[in-house]
Design an enzyme around this catalytic site. Sequence first.
Site, PDB file in Angstrom:
ATOM      1  N   GLY A 142     -12.443  -2.537   8.128  1.00 29.24           N
ATOM      2  CA  GLY A 142     -13.357  -3.647   7.827  1.00 29.24           C
ATOM      3  C   GLY A 142     -12.643  -4.992   7.919  1.00 29.24           C
ATOM      4  O   GLY A 142     -13.214  -5.978   8.399  1.00 29.24           O
ATOM      5  N   ASP A 143     -11.395  -5.043   7.464  1.00 24.21           N
ATOM      6  CA  ASP A 143     -10.629  -6.295   7.526  1.00 24.21           C
ATOM      7  C   ASP A 143     -10.383  -6.701   8.976  1.00 24.21           C
ATOM      8  O   ASP A 143     -10.441  -7.887   9.325  1.00 24.21           O
ATOM      9  CB  ASP A 143      -9.281  -6.130   6.807  1.00 24.21           C
ATOM     10  N   ASP A 157       0.850  -1.202   0.000  1.00 27.68           N
ATOM     11  CA  ASP A 157       0.000   0.000   0.000  1.00 27.68           C
ATOM     12  C   ASP A 157       0.884   1.249   0.000  1.00 27.68           C
ATOM     13  O   ASP A 157       1.656   1.472   0.947  1.00 27.68           O
ATOM     14  CB  ASP A 157      -0.898   0.033   1.245  1.00 27.68           C
ATOM     15  N   GLU A 197     -10.114  -9.997  -4.270  1.00 29.20           N
ATOM     16  CA  GLU A 197      -8.931  -9.353  -4.853  1.00 29.20           C
ATOM     17  C   GLU A 197      -8.005 -10.364  -5.517  1.00 29.20           C
ATOM     18  O   GLU A 197      -6.858 -10.034  -5.825  1.00 29.20           O
ATOM     19  CB  GLU A 197      -8.167  -8.558  -3.778  1.00 29.20           C
ATOM     20  N   THR A 224      -8.418   2.754   6.555  1.00 30.66           N
ATOM     21  CA  THR A 224      -7.967   1.587   5.780  1.00 30.66           C
ATOM     22  C   THR A 224      -7.835   0.367   6.703  1.00 30.66           C
ATOM     23  O   THR A 224      -7.252   0.472   7.777  1.00 30.66           O
ATOM     24  CB  THR A 224      -6.600   1.869   5.114  1.00 30.66           C
TER      25      THR A 224
HETATM   26  O1  RIB Z   1      -9.213  -3.179   2.948  1.00 33.47           O
HETATM   27  C1  RIB Z   1      -8.044  -2.400   2.872  1.00 33.47           C
HETATM   28  C2  RIB Z   1      -7.128  -2.910   1.810  1.00 33.47           C
HETATM   29  O2  RIB Z   1      -7.770  -2.753   0.561  1.00 33.47           O
HETATM   30  C3  RIB Z   1      -5.826  -2.156   1.696  1.00 33.47           C
HETATM   31  O3  RIB Z   1      -4.811  -2.660   2.517  1.00 33.47           O
HETATM   32  C4  RIB Z   1      -5.526  -2.229   0.210  1.00 33.47           C
HETATM   33  O4  RIB Z   1      -4.424  -3.030  -0.098  1.00 33.47           O
HETATM   34  C5  RIB Z   1      -6.798  -2.734  -0.449  1.00 33.47           C
HETATM   35  O5  RIB Z   1      -6.670  -3.996  -0.895  1.00 33.47           O
END
Ligand code: RIB
Length: 297
Positions: free
Chosen positions: A242-243, A12, A136, A239
């Site tokens: 959500g993950d 990133d 992704e 950023t």
């Molecule tokens: O969800 C965040 C992520 O989305 C980032 O780290 C970026 O790489 C994108 O894939």
Amino acid sequence: MKVLNFGSLNVDYVYSLDHIVRGGETISSTKMETFSGGKGLNQSIALAKAGAPTYHAGLIGEEGDFLLEACQENGVDTTYIRKLPAKGGHTIIQVDANGQNCIILYGGTNQMITKEFVDEVLGNFEAGDYLVLQNEINELPYIIDRAYERGMKIVLNPSPFDDKLRACDLTKIYLFMINEIEGEQITGFSDKDAILKELEKKFPHAAFVLTLGSDGAVYYDGKEKVFQDIFKVKAVDTTAAGDTFSGFFLAKLIEGAPVAEALRTAAKASSIAVSRPGAAPSIPTREEVEQGLAKEI
Ligand code: RIB
């Protein structure tokens, strides 16, 4: 029981700006930083930090060694991460003064998964193991079909949502982790109750976690509906919020925690991630999350 996350690994490139650049505009950034990221990598690190036995499968490119190291340093098993002599996945991320972001994604090696690699990896997992996926990487339809045949429990975060997902048999998904926008893209409805009702109709065997931004999150499995508010913090960088939520929620659920506890833990973890810069480096440890929760009582 093991958790396999077949997902992206991205470098990133993060630019801090007063506001997100508009069409035709040129602005200077006040800062540029490089972080490990990718929805796959972030979710693996969140899962591992939360205590789940996590294996990551994916492909890094020429400049991706530090992504592999980030996984290893955070307790993710990297047996199934391979390096290709090609450009790896990366992003250009703008973060504005309010911590809001926008992301340009370049797939690189994340889009070079082969069926042979999928078969090789899945051969090491069995019925009852969890498979975590985002959107992704390529070969998602194949991965879903093969994992389902093996009896794995498939958790899908359909992000970023695009037409390629329509080729996937989503009736094979065990748990969906989606946000409101993805919910609308899948169901055509924008109201949260209508989204959940339609999701239940389309996928009667699945459970759902619908995140609602500043309005919190809701879990629904056709019988039980549980709501969780957000923990308010000053946003530095959203950023990977959500993950982080997905990783902590799933890890708690796998551990046998009640849904309400899993949601609360995930909301606290994600609030900590929002208060820090970067993607993977912003993900808190389980201890930090527990200490944060203890202060709320
Ligand atoms: O969800 C965040 C992520 O989305 C980032 O780290 C970026 O790489 C994108 O894939």
